[in-house]
Design an enzyme around this catalytic site. Structure first.
Site, PDB file in Angstrom:
ATOM      1  N   CYS A 140       0.829  -1.215   0.000  1.00 25.56           N
ATOM      2  CA  CYS A 140       0.000   0.000   0.000  1.00 25.56           C
ATOM      3  C   CYS A 140       0.861   1.263   0.000  1.00 25.56           C
ATOM      4  O   CYS A 140       0.609   2.206  -0.754  1.00 25.56           O
ATOM      5  CB  CYS A 140      -0.926  -0.016   1.211  1.00 25.56           C
ATOM      6  SG  CYS A 140      -0.096  -0.441   2.765  1.00 25.56           S
ATOM      7  N   HIS A 220      -2.723   5.198   6.623  1.00 26.83           N
ATOM      8  CA  HIS A 220      -1.350   5.693   6.797  1.00 26.83           C
ATOM      9  C   HIS A 220      -1.328   7.180   6.416  1.00 26.83           C
ATOM     10  O   HIS A 220      -2.176   7.643   5.648  1.00 26.83           O
ATOM     11  CB  HIS A 220      -0.379   5.008   5.840  1.00 26.83           C
ATOM     12  CG  HIS A 220      -0.259   3.528   5.973  1.00 26.83           C
ATOM     13  ND1 HIS A 220       0.186   2.897   7.103  1.00 26.83           N
ATOM     14  CD2 HIS A 220      -0.482   2.533   5.074  1.00 26.83           C
ATOM     15  CE1 HIS A 220       0.232   1.578   6.901  1.00 26.83           C
ATOM     16  NE2 HIS A 220      -0.188   1.337   5.671  1.00 26.83           N
TER      17      HIS A 220
HETATM   18  P1  NAD Z   1      -5.234 -11.088   5.978  1.00 24.52           P
HETATM   19  O1  NAD Z   1      -4.657 -11.811   7.135  1.00 24.52           O
HETATM   20  O2  NAD Z   1      -6.323 -10.109   6.195  1.00 24.52           O
HETATM   21  O3  NAD Z   1      -5.768 -12.143   4.904  1.00 24.52           O
HETATM   22  C1  NAD Z   1      -5.026 -13.264   4.528  1.00 24.52           C
HETATM   23  C2  NAD Z   1      -5.973 -14.420   4.295  1.00 24.52           C
HETATM   24  O4  NAD Z   1      -5.243 -15.543   3.837  1.00 24.52           O
HETATM   25  C3  NAD Z   1      -6.697 -14.857   5.570  1.00 24.52           C
HETATM   26  O5  NAD Z   1      -8.046 -15.078   5.245  1.00 24.52           O
HETATM   27  C4  NAD Z   1      -5.994 -16.156   5.952  1.00 24.52           C
HETATM   28  O6  NAD Z   1      -6.843 -17.034   6.637  1.00 24.52           O
HETATM   29  C5  NAD Z   1      -5.645 -16.698   4.586  1.00 24.52           C
HETATM   30  N1  NAD Z   1      -4.565 -17.692   4.568  1.00 24.52           N
HETATM   31  C6  NAD Z   1      -3.600 -17.923   5.485  1.00 24.52           C
HETATM   32  N2  NAD Z   1      -2.802 -18.922   5.079  1.00 24.52           N
HETATM   33  C7  NAD Z   1      -3.258 -19.336   3.883  1.00 24.52           C
HETATM   34  C8  NAD Z   1      -2.877 -20.346   2.958  1.00 24.52           C
HETATM   35  N3  NAD Z   1      -1.840 -21.131   3.191  1.00 24.52           N
HETATM   36  N4  NAD Z   1      -3.596 -20.475   1.818  1.00 24.52           N
HETATM   37  C9  NAD Z   1      -4.669 -19.686   1.563  1.00 24.52           C
HETATM   38  N5  NAD Z   1      -5.085 -18.726   2.404  1.00 24.52           N
HETATM   39  C10 NAD Z   1      -4.391 -18.546   3.543  1.00 24.52           C
HETATM   40  O7  NAD Z   1      -3.997 -10.426   5.239  1.00 24.52           O
HETATM   41  P2  NAD Z   1      -4.036  -9.174   4.254  1.00 24.52           P
HETATM   42  O8  NAD Z   1      -3.986  -7.935   5.064  1.00 24.52           O
HETATM   43  O9  NAD Z   1      -5.102  -9.346   3.239  1.00 24.52           O
HETATM   44  O10 NAD Z   1      -2.614  -9.297   3.566  1.00 24.52           O
HETATM   45  C11 NAD Z   1      -2.374 -10.167   2.481  1.00 24.52           C
HETATM   46  C12 NAD Z   1      -1.163  -9.690   1.727  1.00 24.52           C
HETATM   47  O11 NAD Z   1      -1.419  -8.368   1.255  1.00 24.52           O
HETATM   48  C13 NAD Z   1       0.138  -9.601   2.534  1.00 24.52           C
HETATM   49  O12 NAD Z   1       1.228  -9.859   1.676  1.00 24.52           O
HETATM   50  C14 NAD Z   1       0.166  -8.154   2.957  1.00 24.52           C
HETATM   51  O13 NAD Z   1       1.468  -7.687   3.230  1.00 24.52           O
HETATM   52  C15 NAD Z   1      -0.409  -7.497   1.719  1.00 24.52           C
HETATM   53  N6  NAD Z   1      -1.005  -6.174   1.940  1.00 24.52           N
HETATM   54  C16 NAD Z   1      -1.782  -5.932   3.033  1.00 24.52           C
HETATM   55  C17 NAD Z   1      -2.286  -4.660   3.228  1.00 24.52           C
HETATM   56  C18 NAD Z   1      -3.114  -4.317   4.435  1.00 24.52           C
HETATM   57  O14 NAD Z   1      -3.071  -3.201   4.881  1.00 24.52           O
HETATM   58  N7  NAD Z   1      -3.877  -5.214   4.994  1.00 24.52           N
HETATM   59  C19 NAD Z   1      -2.035  -3.655   2.291  1.00 24.52           C
HETATM   60  C20 NAD Z   1      -1.305  -3.953   1.148  1.00 24.52           C
HETATM   61  C21 NAD Z   1      -0.767  -5.221   0.988  1.00 24.52           C
END
Ligand code: NAD
Length: 337
Positions: A140, A220
């Site tokens: 992000c 942020h």
């Molecule tokens: P999150 O924890 O909200 O969602 C992740 C999902 O994946 C959960 O539902 C979890 O149960 C599932 N999961 C866990 N292990 C798994 C597996 N082996 N196979 C399939 N599903 C699985 O996380 P998020 O915030 O959505 O983040 C995901 C990615 O996006 C990360 O790389 C993070 O750095 C990136 N990201 C997050 C944000 C943010 O602010 N939340 C912003 C930009 C990028």
């Protein structure tokens, strides 16, 4: 129709699923989850086919009364592309699965840059992802920085970027994150990882970043200083940035003084989940002193990468160029405040 699999249906995955479904040239083939929580339930309510990401836990879905379409392997096999939106580090573990079925994959910003063929920001380096098998949609914060830096480089040239990132402690749903009552230099070492991450998008950019974490969940905030290669009037920079479809210049007359009112505004205009896909730049903060440009911008961490994922799908599959894809994504999602 591009058949898209979403592996990991959390904060990012569920938003990408809705955005993909809104596209005229894409279908959501299914979403994969590890366990049957409220997000699994809403996935089914929205008529997404639900796949079990971990075989040993598949029974838990039936026990919770949730119907599973099959194991994640079936989903990956049948898809034209997978969007991996699993937690940081899990995407790297999943890479072998995508390679086994010869399905190209997008990863998110929590993965290392060296996992993939290229890192991606639609405005800045769309063409680098064309035909690639493994692409990382940057975080992000890196997305927010890249969207501002790209037009400034093109219009004026950039000598140096210095950014201080005041980071939300966790997303609203992350009840285990903090700080609760503190301000942390985070990471305490300088530069923070964000600067090198932006360099995965612009390899010849001089950028230093510093990070802090605060007890906030909504957004942020970036304090940005860019030394340009020419002296420019602030009014000209405002005009330049106002032309960018994924930059929202907050007019002074709106009296939006922070992320709370920005989210309120997003709710008032009916944004799904109160998402703000655009960088939110305070118009009156855009100032120049000689060749130095300053501004403040708010970044909605949960949603600014969502249109970028949609564009990355088209880039990888060679279905559109940057301009066509960005325009279509913006139009179908309603990007542009
Ligand atoms: P999150 O924890 O909200 O969602 C992740 C999902 O994946 C959960 O539902 C979890 O149960 C599932 N999961 C866990 N292990 C798994 C597996 N082996 N196979 C399939 N599903 C699985 O996380 P998020 O915030 O959505 O983040 C995901 C990615 O996006 C990360 O790389 C993070 O750095 C990136 N990201 C997050 C944000 C943010 O602010 N939340 C912003 C930009 C990028």
């Amino acid at each position: 129709m591009i058949q898209v699999a979403i592996n990991g249906y959390g904060t990012i995955g569920k938003r990408v699923a809705d955005a993909v479904r809104a596209q005229p040239d894409m279908d959501v083939l299914g979403v994969a989850k590890t366990r049957p929580n409220f997000e699994a339930e809403t996935a089914l309510e929205k008529d997404f086919d639900l796949y079990a990401a971990i075989e040993e836990r598949a029974d838990q879905f039936a026990e919770a009364g949730l119907e599973i379409a099959g194991p994640v392997e079936d989903l990956v096999d049948a898809a034209d592309i997978v969007v991996d939106a699993t937690p940081s580090g899990i995407g790297a573990e999943n890479k072998a699965l995508y390679e086994e079925y010869d399905t190209p994959a997008l990863y998110q910003g929590g993965e290392d840059a060296d996992l993939v063929d290229t890192s991606f920001n639609a405005r800045s380096n769309f063409a680098d992802a064309v035909g690639a098998d493994h692409v990382r949609v940057v975080s992000c914060n890196t997305t927010g920085l890249s969207r501002v830096i790209a037009p400034l480089r093109e219009a004026y040239g950039v000598e140096k970027v210095r950014a201080t990132l005041v980071r939300r402690g966790g997303d609203p749903g992350q009840t285990d994150r903090g700080p609760i009552n503190d301000i942390l230099p985070n990471p305490v070492t300088i530069p923070s990882h964000h600067g090198p991450d932006v360099e995965t998008i612009f390899d010849d950019l001089d950028i230093d970043t510093l990070g802090m974490k605060v007890p906030a969940t909504l957004m942020h905030m970036h304090s940005l200083n860019v030394t340009l290669e020419a002296e420019v009037d602030a009014a000209d920079v405002r005009e330049l940035l106002a032309e960018e479809s994924r930059l929202f210049l907050i007019p002074e007359t709106m009296a939006i003084d922070g992320s709370g009112k920005l989210k309120e505004y997003a709710m008032d205009v009916g944004r799904p989940r109160a998402d703000i896909w655009e960088n939110c730049i305070w118009e009156e903060s855009i100032s120049t002193v000689g060749r130095d440009l300053y501004l403040f911008q708010g970044i909605h961490q949960e949603s600014d990468v969502v249109p970028e994922n949609v564009d990355a799908i088209r880039a990888v599959l060679g279905e559109a160029d940057a301009e066509e894809s960005i325009e279509l994504t913006n139009e179908t999602m309603g990007v542009g405040l």
